[in-house]
Design an enzyme around this catalytic site. Structure first.
Site, PDB file in Angstrom:
ATOM      1  N   TRP A 165      10.501   2.944   1.440  1.00  0.00           N
ATOM      2  CA  TRP A 165      11.097   4.199   0.573  1.00  0.00           C
ATOM      3  C   TRP A 165      11.968   4.930   1.785  1.00  0.00           C
ATOM      4  CZ3 TRP A 165      11.059   9.294   1.739  1.00  0.00           C
ATOM      5  CH2 TRP A 165      11.419  10.137   0.460  1.00  0.00           C
ATOM      6  N   ARG A 220      -0.910  -1.349  -8.234  1.00  0.00           N
ATOM      7  CA  ARG A 220      -0.187  -1.663  -6.898  1.00  0.00           C
ATOM      8  C   ARG A 220       1.176  -1.087  -6.874  1.00  0.00           C
ATOM      9  NH1 ARG A 220      -1.527  -5.658  -1.962  1.00  0.00           N
ATOM     10  NH2 ARG A 220       0.359  -4.742  -0.681  1.00  0.00           N
ATOM     11  N   GLU A 270      -8.564  -4.581 -14.658  1.00  0.00           N
ATOM     12  CA  GLU A 270      -7.351  -4.880 -14.866  1.00  0.00           C
ATOM     13  C   GLU A 270      -6.235  -4.363 -13.848  1.00  0.00           C
ATOM     14  OE1 GLU A 270      -6.139  -6.351 -17.750  1.00  0.00           O
ATOM     15  OE2 GLU A 270      -8.003  -6.307 -18.462  1.00  0.00           O
ATOM     16  N   SER A 330      -6.090   0.646   5.944  1.00  0.00           N
ATOM     17  CA  SER A 330      -6.997  -0.778   5.809  1.00  0.00           C
ATOM     18  C   SER A 330      -7.411  -0.984   7.150  1.00  0.00           C
ATOM     19  CB  SER A 330      -6.129  -1.685   5.167  1.00  0.00           C
ATOM     20  OG  SER A 330      -5.399  -2.231   6.516  1.00  0.00           O
ATOM     21  N   ASN A 370      -4.695  -1.705   9.399  1.00  0.00           N
ATOM     22  CA  ASN A 370      -3.545  -0.720   9.610  1.00  0.00           C
ATOM     23  C   ASN A 370      -3.588  -0.342  11.200  1.00  0.00           C
ATOM     24  OD1 ASN A 370      -3.358   0.640   6.316  1.00  0.00           O
ATOM     25  ND2 ASN A 370      -2.316  -0.921   7.343  1.00  0.00           N
ATOM     26  N   HIS A 421       5.404   8.338   4.521  1.00  0.00           N
ATOM     27  CA  HIS A 421       4.033   8.565   4.180  1.00  0.00           C
ATOM     28  C   HIS A 421       3.769  10.201   3.699  1.00  0.00           C
ATOM     29  CE1 HIS A 421       3.023   4.729   5.744  1.00  0.00           C
ATOM     30  NE2 HIS A 421       3.311   4.851   7.281  1.00  0.00           N
ATOM     31  N   ASP A 476       1.614   1.481  -2.058  1.00  0.00           N
ATOM     32  CA  ASP A 476       2.446   0.679  -1.127  1.00  0.00           C
ATOM     33  C   ASP A 476       4.023   0.810  -1.270  1.00  0.00           C
ATOM     34  OD1 ASP A 476       2.866  -1.136   0.922  1.00  0.00           O
ATOM     35  OD2 ASP A 476       2.412  -3.102  -0.507  1.00  0.00           O
ATOM     36  N   ARG A 523      10.129   5.894   9.186  1.00  0.00           N
ATOM     37  CA  ARG A 523       8.808   5.333   8.397  1.00  0.00           C
ATOM     38  C   ARG A 523       7.551   6.354   8.047  1.00  0.00           C
ATOM     39  NH1 ARG A 523       7.535   0.479   7.454  1.00  0.00           N
ATOM     40  NH2 ARG A 523       5.254   1.039   7.554  1.00  0.00           N
TER      41      ARG A 523
HETATM   42  C1  FPP Z   1       1.718   1.770   2.452  1.00  0.00           C
HETATM   43  O1  FPP Z   1       2.982   1.806   2.859  1.00  0.00           O
HETATM   44  C2  FPP Z   1       1.033   3.287   2.858  1.00  0.00           C
HETATM   45  C3  FPP Z   1       0.078   3.270   3.923  1.00  0.00           C
HETATM   46  C4  FPP Z   1      -0.539   2.074   4.772  1.00  0.00           C
HETATM   47  C5  FPP Z   1      -0.460   4.329   4.268  1.00  0.00           C
HETATM   48  C6  FPP Z   1      -0.711   5.537   3.188  1.00  0.00           C
HETATM   49  C7  FPP Z   1      -1.526   6.568   3.378  1.00  0.00           C
HETATM   50  C8  FPP Z   1      -1.096   7.674   3.072  1.00  0.00           C
HETATM   51  C9  FPP Z   1      -0.120   8.218   2.107  1.00  0.00           C
HETATM   52  C10 FPP Z   1      -2.075   8.954   3.462  1.00  0.00           C
HETATM   53  C11 FPP Z   1      -2.846   9.438   2.275  1.00  0.00           C
HETATM   54  C12 FPP Z   1      -4.117   9.637   2.374  1.00  0.00           C
HETATM   55  C13 FPP Z   1      -4.442  10.910   2.401  1.00  0.00           C
HETATM   56  C14 FPP Z   1      -5.924  11.296   1.875  1.00  0.00           C
HETATM   57  C15 FPP Z   1      -3.676  12.277   2.653  1.00  0.00           C
HETATM   58  P1  FPP Z   1       3.817   0.988   4.040  1.00  0.00           P
HETATM   59  O2  FPP Z   1       3.833   1.433   5.125  1.00  0.00           O
HETATM   60  O3  FPP Z   1       2.954  -0.543   4.016  1.00  0.00           O
HETATM   61  O4  FPP Z   1       5.224   0.608   3.294  1.00  0.00           O
HETATM   62  P2  FPP Z   1       6.212  -0.754   3.549  1.00  0.00           P
HETATM   63  O5  FPP Z   1       5.227  -1.964   2.973  1.00  0.00           O
HETATM   64  O6  FPP Z   1       7.240  -0.350   2.675  1.00  0.00           O
HETATM   65  O7  FPP Z   1       6.384  -0.767   4.783  1.00  0.00           O
END
Ligand code: FPP
Length: 249
Positions: free
Chosen positions: A34, A197, A216, A74, A77, A46, A29, A42
């Site tokens: 970031w 997390r 845990e 999820s 998402n 990722h 998360d 955004r």
């Molecule tokens: C949470 O950050 C991240 C996600 C919902 C997506 C993460 C997915 C990847 C990095 C792809 C990885 C998978 C593979 C196999 C390459 P957020 O966007 O919820 O962050 P925020 O809470 O700061 O908005």
């Protein structure tokens, strides 16, 4: 690989190998936050999140952890802007294309769990190809939860079991924990010992609801793209201080 640490290549000597978690799960998360802090869109969060994930997978393999499960996407998402959803899908596809060779070389088994039929066809094809190619690899099992929801997983297991009862294949008194687990997406993988997390949120967010009954939980304020081997080392140190009782005194 852009972020591979040369530092901490081997298991730090103050961690006890016999007390390492066998299976680590991660809610990655904080990618969006970031990016915002860096003044970037955004999706760049990722993108950097994938680099962090690649190094964590290598680190787990280097340090002798046998299973890593991550929450990539999820069932909720899909409600994000279409551009962001498309970008995450393209990251998954790109990851599979770029990393398959290294996963084969390093004996990594990759599996995807979730409602995969709803993913774009090209992503499904890449997933099937990489799962088939790595299915006999045994150094580490890397599970990517994609279009995954813990409640949905439990419901689909209930439906399959109910169907078997209706058809007379199963009796209700035969429904044990073990039988139930064998109907989850994660059948065949032991439960996580440790869930990490990032970004400070203190929720399971529908991730591995059944499987985390005794796991845990470690929460760090670090945002996912900044989660490196040193952060992982801290999480493992904290884990090794815990006394796991599984309901006993
Ligand atoms: C949470 O950050 C991240 C996600 C919902 C997506 C993460 C997915 C990847 C990095 C792809 C990885 C998978 C593979 C196999 C390459 P957020 O966007 O919820 O962050 P925020 O809470 O700061 O908005």
């Amino acid at each position: 690989m852009t972020t591979q640490s040369t530092e901490l290549q081997y298991l730090p000597s103050d961690l006890k190998r016999e007390l390492l978690p066998q299976h680590v799960a991660v809610i990655m998360d904080g990618n969006g936050r970031w990016a915002k802090r860096q003044g970037l869109p955004r999706i760049m969060g990722h993108q950097r999140g994938v680099d962090a994930l690649k190094d964590l997978l290598r680190c787990c393999k280097d340090w002798g952890i046998k299973a890593l499960t991550v929450y990539a996407f999820s069932t909720e998402n899909w409600k994000r802007p279409q551009k962001e959803v498309d970008f995450v899908m393209s990251l998954i596809q790109g990851f599979l294309r770029q990393e398959l060779r290294e996963m084969l070389e390093k004996n990594v088994q990759i599996q995807f769990v979730g409602n995969l039929q709803a993913l774009p066809t090209a992503v499904q094809e890449e997933i099937s190809r990489s799962m088939a190619a790595t299915k006999n690899n045994r150094s580490i099992k890397f599970t990517v939860a994609t279009n995954y929801g813990g409640r949905q997983e439990i419901l689909q297991a209930c439906r399959v079991i109910a169907q078997k009862v209706q058809e007379g294949i199963l009796r209700p008194d035969e429904i044990s924990e073990e039988l139930f687990e064998n109907h989850l997406y994660t059948a065949g993988t032991a439960d996580p010992d440790l869930l990490i997390r990032t970004s400070g949120e203190m929720r399971l967010s529908n991730f591995l609801l059944w499987q985390m009954a005794y796991g845990e939980i470690y929460i760090t304020d670090t945002l996912w793209p900044d989660f490196d081997r040193r952060e992982f080392y801290r999480a493992l140190c904290a884990y090794q201080q815990r006394e796991r009782r599984f309901g006993k005194v």
